[in-house]
Design an enzyme around this catalytic site. Structure first.
Site, short mmCIF file in Angstrom:
data_model
loop_
_atom_site.label_atom_id
_atom_site.label_comp_id
_atom_site.label_asym_id
_atom_site.label_seq_id
_atom_site.Cartn_x
_atom_site.Cartn_y
_atom_site.Cartn_z
CG ASP A 211 -1.91 1.02 1.26
OD1 ASP A 211 -2.85 1.15 0.55
OD2 ASP A 211 -1.69 1.92 2.26
CD GLU B 179 -2.25 2.57 -3.42
OE1 GLU B 179 -3.35 3.03 -3.80
OE2 GLU B 179 -1.59 2.60 -2.43
C1 GLC Z 1 -4.13 3.29 -0.58
C2 GLC Z 1 -5.41 2.38 -0.39
C3 GLC Z 1 -6.67 3.15 -0.16
C4 GLC Z 1 -6.11 3.71 1.47
C5 GLC Z 1 -4.70 4.56 1.27
C6 GLC Z 1 -4.35 4.83 2.74
O1 GLC Z 1 -4.24 4.05 -1.47
O2 GLC Z 1 -5.78 1.76 -1.82
O3 GLC Z 1 -7.76 2.85 0.14
O4 GLC Z 1 -7.23 4.76 1.65
O5 GLC Z 1 -3.79 3.66 0.87
O6 GLC Z 1 -3.75 3.39 3.23
#
Ligand code: GLC
Ligand code: CA
Length: 572
Positions: free
Chosen positions: A228, A293
């Site tokens: 993440d 991500e």
């Molecule tokens: C990432 C996740 C999202 C979350 C953020 C903070 O972007 O996909 O859903 O709010 O991280 O953890």
């Protein structure tokens, strides 16, 4: 998630050295399984509720494994199910080694891993390294004084002499990224909600603790992690103000704040040092992978995420193609070619949907040809040389079901900025399994988010029965990419590049080619592919997104209906 407009080799060697005997049977013994994998993202609150409390859970997923097997997925990535105050629905973790009771128990998790493995499906955990919950014991200790053992585990700083926050950094969810704590008379940094304090990755103790958590889950049979907000791990030590955007990029963000250029809080070079070390940790266990991500501004930055020596992420997400948000052949062609030719031969991971962005039909549909457009997008996702992410419900054509009033909103960002920003509930509604109560998701009187109003027709049971459904089209595409050697391993070659109505490309291997042609317009089109990098005269149809494509077509005259997707084998 920073740069999103809305919120918007050597592995083979090291694995060969890790005694193959360690690699287990049941299809888990291929360390390269991820190279053309189909990975299915599950938002556990919304997938399947086994105990009738209106919230999806791990046992719900286990019960639906046969469905996922039938779809043909290689792995499921489950968004966080660890104990959490659920401020950001699990992305605020308060215990990294346990299961939140609303999702089940550790025994349920172990059973899920085992049952999935029986079906040759791997489990990928979401791993939130950037921040914890403010209720994590680490943070509670860190916040208690300036000299406790964990005092330096988060990003703490003094306020300005006038008591204002240390600098102008903004939270991705609006407002200052700094929160004051009286016990320390200091501020802590939070890129996301104030309940999600950022960890201090310059502290080796933080790193070691997190790496051990990764080992803990890999020992349980987890086959990898989706990392993440991974580009957010580091911030500038001098805490310099970020500059405001200038020129055409300047303006206000969705929260009405002047937009910053995130040069001191995002994608700092130190991220790569950590990824290299984390890859070593993951390499201690066979067949494990790292997905990132990675919302990045361009393909050059994305290429870096694989590591200079392919020693960082196996699959950083390509968010360029799927979030082009512009239904145009030149744009899609450019993004596809970037991914296929400028990632140093690495495998791109394409994604059109996730739990943070509106469903793809809401971004690419025209309201009239949505069913055809959904098939076209599925074809782009599943026929290039790529690994593919599918977000639950994408395969049946679920659309956004945004809240209708502010008091319905669950996502805090939507409650705060309603109605300008309705939050992310719309893309997180319950999976639509059948036409029964709660769409078969739950037996509760009230589900945590309401079921989408179209569930009587858009659901798994109905689509399983209909041979021409989107779901069956997905199944055919996935099967094809497994069985057809060209689609599985072939090179990607872009052809007919002067055509701005139809996107065509080849997948070539062993002297044979498969052609894919996609009509991006609302009118019928014919394409002539002879002499345009295609040697052959006839196209033998393999799969089309529309009825009656014919068994063969003349390569100089392939007819495509509006938004039609056509896949064929080139015949000499
Ligand atoms: C990432 C996740 C999202 C979350 C953020 C903070 O972007 O996909 O859903 O709010 O991280 O953890
Ligand atoms: Ca439940």
């Amino acid at each position: 998630m920073r740069s999103l407009p809305k919120l918007l080799s050597c592995i083979c060697l090291s694995l060969a050295l890790a005694a193959p005997a360690l690699l287990d049977a049941q299809g888990f013994d291929n360390p390269n399984w991820w190279r053309h994998a189909v990975i299915y993202e599950i938002y556990p609150r919304s997938f399947a509720d086994s105990n009738g409390d209106g919230i999806g859970d791990l046992n719900g997923i286990t019960r639906r494994l046969d469905y996922l097997k039938g779809l043909g997925v290689d792995a499921i990535w489950i968004t966080p199910f660890y104990p959490s105050p659920q401020v950001d629905f699990g992305y605020d973790i308060s215990d990294y080694r346990a299961i939140d009771p609303q999702f089940g128990t550790m025994a349920d998790f172990d059973r899920l891993v085992a049952e999935a493995k029986k079906r040759d499906i791997r489990i990928i955990n979401d791993m939130v390294l950037n921040h914890t919950s403010d209720k994590d014991p680490w943070f509670i200790e860190s916040a208690s004084s300036r000299n406790n053992p964990k005092a330096d585990w988060y990003i703490w700083a003094d306020g300005k002499p006038n008591g204002q926050p240390p600098n102008n950094w903004q939270s991705d969810f609006g407002g200052s990224a700094w929160q004051y704590v009286k016990a320390r008379n200091q501020y802590y940094y939070h890129e996301f909600y104030k309940e999600q304090p950022d960890l201090n990755w310059r502290n080796p103790a933080v790193k070691n603790a997190m790496f051990d958590i990764c080992r803990f889950w890999m020992k349980k049979g987890v086959m990898g992690f989706r990392l993440d907000a991974i580009t957010s791990l580091f911030e500038d030590v001098a805490l310099k103000d970020e500059p405001y955007l200038t020129g055409p990029e300047a303006g206000l963000n969705e929260y009405g704040e002047k937009k910053l250029r995130h040069i001191y809080t995002d994608n700092l070079p130190e991220v790569h040092d950590i990824l290299r070390q984390l890859r070593q940790v993951v390499n201690e266990y066979p067949g494990r992978i790292l997905i990132g991500e990675t919302y990045l501004p361009n393909v050059g930055e994305l290429a870096k995420m694989y590591g200079r020596n392919n020693d960082e992420l196996q699959l950083p997400m390509d968010t360029q193609l799927g979030f082009t948000n512009h239904f145009s052949v030149p744009d899609f062609r450019a993004k596809l070619k970037d991914a296929e030719t400028r990632l140093n031969g690495n495998v791109p991971l394409f994604v059109f949907e996730n739990h943070d962005n509106p469903r793809s039909i809401n971004r690419y549909g025209d309201g009239t040809h949505d069913a055809a457009i959904a098939r076209l997008l599925a074809t782009i996702l599943l026929t290039p040389r790529d690994a593919a992410l599918i977000y639950y419900g994408e395969e049946i054509g679920m659309v956004n079901h945004d809240p209708k009033s502010r008091d319905e909103v669950q996502d805090p960002v939507g409650r705060k900025y309603w109605p300008k920003n309705k939050g992310r509930d719309g893309e997180r509604t319950p999976m639509q399994w059948n036409a029964g109560p709660d769409a078969g998701f739950s037996t509760a009187a009230k589900t945590w988010l309401p079921v989408g109003g179209d569930y009587k027709t858009v659901n798994v049971a109905a689509e399983e029965k209909d041979p021409d459904s989107l779901l069956n089209y997905y199944k055919k595409l996935i099967q094809l990419r497994r069985e057809n050697a060209q689609l599985r391993d072939g090179d990607f070659v872009s052809v007919d590049e002067s055509n701005n109505n139809v996107l065509s490309y080849l997948r070539k291997k062993d002297g044979r080619a498969v052609v894919v042609s996609l009509n991006f317009t609302a009118s019928p089109q014919t394409v002539n592919l002879t002499g345009k990098g295609v040697s052959g005269r006839h196209a033998k149809t393999i799969l089309a997104s529309y009825a009656n494509p014919g068994n063969t077509n003349d390569l100089s005259n392939i007819s495509l209906p509006p938004y039609g997707a056509y896949i064929a084998e080139v015949q000499p």
